[in-house]
Design an enzyme around this catalytic site. Structure first.
Site, PDB file in Angstrom:
ATOM      1  N   ASN A   9       0.864  -1.179   0.000  1.00 13.32           N
ATOM      2  CA  ASN A   9       0.000   0.000   0.000  1.00 13.32           C
ATOM      3  C   ASN A   9       0.901   1.230   0.000  1.00 13.32           C
ATOM      4  O   ASN A   9       1.476   1.577   1.026  1.00 13.32           O
ATOM      5  CB  ASN A   9      -0.878  -0.047   1.265  1.00 13.32           C
ATOM      6  CG  ASN A   9      -1.708   1.209   1.451  1.00 13.32           C
ATOM      7  OD1 ASN A   9      -1.800   2.052   0.551  1.00 13.32           O
ATOM      8  ND2 ASN A   9      -2.307   1.350   2.630  1.00 13.32           N
ATOM      9  N   TRP A  10       1.024   1.844  -1.164  1.00 15.63           N
ATOM     10  CA  TRP A  10       1.964   2.971  -1.290  1.00 15.63           C
ATOM     11  C   TRP A  10       1.439   4.240  -0.620  1.00 15.63           C
ATOM     12  O   TRP A  10       2.160   5.200  -0.457  1.00 15.63           O
ATOM     13  CB  TRP A  10       2.247   3.266  -2.763  1.00 15.63           C
ATOM     14  CG  TRP A  10       2.985   2.191  -3.499  1.00 15.63           C
ATOM     15  CD1 TRP A  10       3.316   0.938  -3.029  1.00 15.63           C
ATOM     16  CD2 TRP A  10       3.506   2.264  -4.835  1.00 15.63           C
ATOM     17  NE1 TRP A  10       4.007   0.239  -3.993  1.00 15.63           N
ATOM     18  CE2 TRP A  10       4.132   1.028  -5.117  1.00 15.63           C
ATOM     19  CE3 TRP A  10       3.498   3.253  -5.828  1.00 15.63           C
ATOM     20  CZ2 TRP A  10       4.746   0.762  -6.344  1.00 15.63           C
ATOM     21  CZ3 TRP A  10       4.104   2.992  -7.042  1.00 15.63           C
ATOM     22  CH2 TRP A  10       4.719   1.757  -7.298  1.00 15.63           C
ATOM     23  N   LYS A  11       0.162   4.272  -0.284  1.00 12.99           N
ATOM     24  CA  LYS A  11      -0.482   5.473   0.292  1.00 12.99           C
ATOM     25  C   LYS A  11      -0.216   6.685  -0.613  1.00 12.99           C
ATOM     26  O   LYS A  11      -0.080   6.510  -1.824  1.00 12.99           O
ATOM     27  CB  LYS A  11      -0.001   5.681   1.727  1.00 12.99           C
ATOM     28  CG  LYS A  11      -0.160   4.398   2.564  1.00 12.99           C
ATOM     29  CD  LYS A  11       0.012   4.592   4.023  1.00 12.99           C
ATOM     30  CE  LYS A  11      -0.176   3.254   4.730  1.00 12.99           C
ATOM     31  NZ  LYS A  11      -0.089   3.339   6.170  1.00 12.99           N
ATOM     32  N   HIS A  94      -9.385   0.945   4.868  1.00 18.23           N
ATOM     33  CA  HIS A  94      -8.115   1.162   5.570  1.00 18.23           C
ATOM     34  C   HIS A  94      -8.345   2.109   6.742  1.00 18.23           C
ATOM     35  O   HIS A  94      -9.168   3.020   6.651  1.00 18.23           O
ATOM     36  CB  HIS A  94      -7.078   1.739   4.605  1.00 18.23           C
ATOM     37  CG  HIS A  94      -5.710   1.781   5.208  1.00 18.23           C
ATOM     38  ND1 HIS A  94      -5.324   2.786   6.049  1.00 18.23           N
ATOM     39  CD2 HIS A  94      -4.678   0.911   5.131  1.00 18.23           C
ATOM     40  CE1 HIS A  94      -4.082   2.527   6.466  1.00 18.23           C
ATOM     41  NE2 HIS A  94      -3.675   1.406   5.917  1.00 18.23           N
ATOM     42  N   GLU A  96      -6.836   4.571   7.774  1.00 17.70           N
ATOM     43  CA  GLU A  96      -6.697   6.005   7.463  1.00 17.70           C
ATOM     44  C   GLU A  96      -7.952   6.544   6.774  1.00 17.70           C
ATOM     45  O   GLU A  96      -8.304   7.710   6.944  1.00 17.70           O
ATOM     46  CB  GLU A  96      -5.423   6.219   6.613  1.00 17.70           C
ATOM     47  CG  GLU A  96      -4.177   6.050   7.467  1.00 17.70           C
ATOM     48  CD  GLU A  96      -2.966   5.491   6.737  1.00 17.70           C
ATOM     49  OE1 GLU A  96      -2.902   5.542   5.499  1.00 17.70           O
ATOM     50  OE2 GLU A  96      -2.061   4.975   7.445  1.00 17.70           O
ATOM     51  N   GLU A 166      -5.311  -5.062  10.596  1.00 19.76           N
ATOM     52  CA  GLU A 166      -4.282  -4.063  10.857  1.00 19.76           C
ATOM     53  C   GLU A 166      -4.582  -3.354  12.166  1.00 19.76           C
ATOM     54  O   GLU A 166      -5.398  -2.416  12.201  1.00 19.76           O
ATOM     55  CB  GLU A 166      -4.247  -3.031   9.729  1.00 19.76           C
ATOM     56  CG  GLU A 166      -3.958  -3.627   8.367  1.00 19.76           C
ATOM     57  CD  GLU A 166      -3.418  -2.577   7.404  1.00 19.76           C
ATOM     58  OE1 GLU A 166      -2.270  -2.712   6.990  1.00 19.76           O
ATOM     59  OE2 GLU A 166      -4.139  -1.613   7.104  1.00 19.76           O
ATOM     60  N   GLY A 172       2.388   2.330  10.794  1.00 22.99           N
ATOM     61  CA  GLY A 172       3.315   3.441  10.610  1.00 22.99           C
ATOM     62  C   GLY A 172       3.976   3.905  11.900  1.00 22.99           C
ATOM     63  O   GLY A 172       4.587   4.970  11.937  1.00 22.99           O
ATOM     64  N   SER A 212       3.515  -1.967  10.467  1.00 25.68           N
ATOM     65  CA  SER A 212       4.967  -1.977  10.741  1.00 25.68           C
ATOM     66  C   SER A 212       5.645  -3.310  10.411  1.00 25.68           C
ATOM     67  O   SER A 212       6.583  -3.722  11.095  1.00 25.68           O
ATOM     68  CB  SER A 212       5.243  -1.566  12.193  1.00 25.68           C
ATOM     69  OG  SER A 212       4.785  -0.238  12.400  1.00 25.68           O
ATOM     70  N   GLY A 233       2.844  -1.115   4.298  1.00 23.74           N
ATOM     71  CA  GLY A 233       2.854   0.310   3.973  1.00 23.74           C
ATOM     72  C   GLY A 233       4.278   0.770   3.684  1.00 23.74           C
ATOM     73  O   GLY A 233       4.815   0.563   2.595  1.00 23.74           O
ATOM     74  N   GLY A 234       4.910   1.384   4.691  1.00 23.56           N
ATOM     75  CA  GLY A 234       6.245   1.984   4.537  1.00 23.56           C
ATOM     76  C   GLY A 234       7.246   1.106   3.795  1.00 23.56           C
ATOM     77  O   GLY A 234       7.937   1.575   2.879  1.00 23.56           O
TER      78      GLY A 234
HETATM   79  P1  PGA Z   1       2.856   0.336   7.680  1.00 20.27           P
HETATM   80  O1  PGA Z   1       1.389   0.502   7.067  1.00 20.27           O
HETATM   81  O2  PGA Z   1       3.423  -0.944   7.117  1.00 20.27           O
HETATM   82  O3  PGA Z   1       3.618   1.554   7.219  1.00 20.27           O
HETATM   83  O4  PGA Z   1       2.699   0.280   9.158  1.00 20.27           O
HETATM   84  C1  PGA Z   1       0.552  -0.601   6.867  1.00 20.27           C
HETATM   85  C2  PGA Z   1      -0.740  -0.140   6.250  1.00 20.27           C
HETATM   86  O5  PGA Z   1      -1.218   0.935   6.611  1.00 20.27           O
HETATM   87  O6  PGA Z   1      -1.334  -0.817   5.395  1.00 20.27           O
END
Ligand code: PGA
Length: 249
Positions: A9-11, A94, A96, A166, A172, A212, A233-234
């Protein structure tokens, strides 16, 4: 047998050129991966159709979609538009989206149903915030996210649904769930799917862990018997870290 999946997930990261480079690098490394896992990348909307031309084995996902099929909804992107750009998967719900854009379980249910009826495979996200875990509400929260978000889905719909657990406190933050915490919730979710649908759906639905996840902790997280991969994510923004996670399966 359920599938193992690692989705990136590149956000809201990468400009088009960097995104294209990243996609090319992931595609190249995916060819040499030593795992059976399906590899998905979910770049920003603006990059999708260009990136579609650059990937072959890697699958294309989007990070969100509208709950409406078309019409006067300025700024929204419909599942049909995503399909027409070559998208196969879509992340829905998600944390967010839930927290910054006030998306609740009911609208997410509309999105899941519309995505499915358009031929997209939803990656439906659930997970508790820290306070909910600390006060012991974590199972109730995840139960209602699933019961409402997947309401009215048929058994055949469920063949195209992927779940991502999640824990919001781990996204994050560098604070990762322990392998036991992940496995416990995944097992709870699988049990829930058994009750909502049937034993076959419970057995065959892929449940990904997210929060994470990185090359150094992926193998122990994925060791849980109900953990079928990850939503990253990251660490999905660096091709070699992302593929190292894929290889940890
Ligand atoms: P993260 O994000 O790996 O940066 O914690 C995961 C996600 O939000 O899908």
């Amino acid at each position: 047998m359920r599938k193992q999946i690692v989705a990136g997930n590149w956000k809201m990261n990468t400009l088009l050129k960097d995104g294209m480079e990243l996609a090319k690098a992931v595609e190249k490394m995916e060819k040499d991966k030593h795992s059976e896992a399906i590899v998905i990348i979910a770049p920003p909307f603006t990059h999708l159709s260009k990136i579609k031309e650059l990937i072959e084995s890697v699958k294309l996902g989007a990070q969100n979609c509208s709950s409406e099929p078309s019409g006067a909804f300025t700024g929204e992107v419909s599942p049909g538009m995503l399909r027409s750009a070559g998208v196969e998967y879509v992340i829905i719900g998600h944390s967010e989206r839930r927290s910054y854009f006030s998306e609740g379980n009911e609208v997410l249910n509309k999105k899941v149903k519309l995505a499915l009826s358009t031929g997209l495979k939803p990656i439906y996200c659930c997970g508790e915030v820290l306070g909910e875990r600390e006060s012991g509400q974590l199972y109730d929260v995840v139960r209602s996210q699933l019961e409402i978000g997947l309401k009215d889905l048929t058994l055949s719909d469920m063949a195209d649904v992927v779940i991502a657990y999640e824990p919001v406190w781990a996204i994050g933050t560098g604070k990762v769930a322990t392998p036991d915490q992940a496995q416990e919730m995944h097992s709870f979710i699988r049990g829930l799917l058994g009750g909502m649908f049937n034993a076959e759906v419970a057995r065959n639905t892929s449940i990904l862990y997210g929060g994470s996840c990185k090359p150094s902790n992926a193998a122990e997280l994925f060791a849980g018997k109900d953990v079928d991969g990850g939503l990253i994510g990251g660490a999905s923004l660096k091709a070699d870290d992302f593929i190292a996670i894929v290889n940890a399966i």
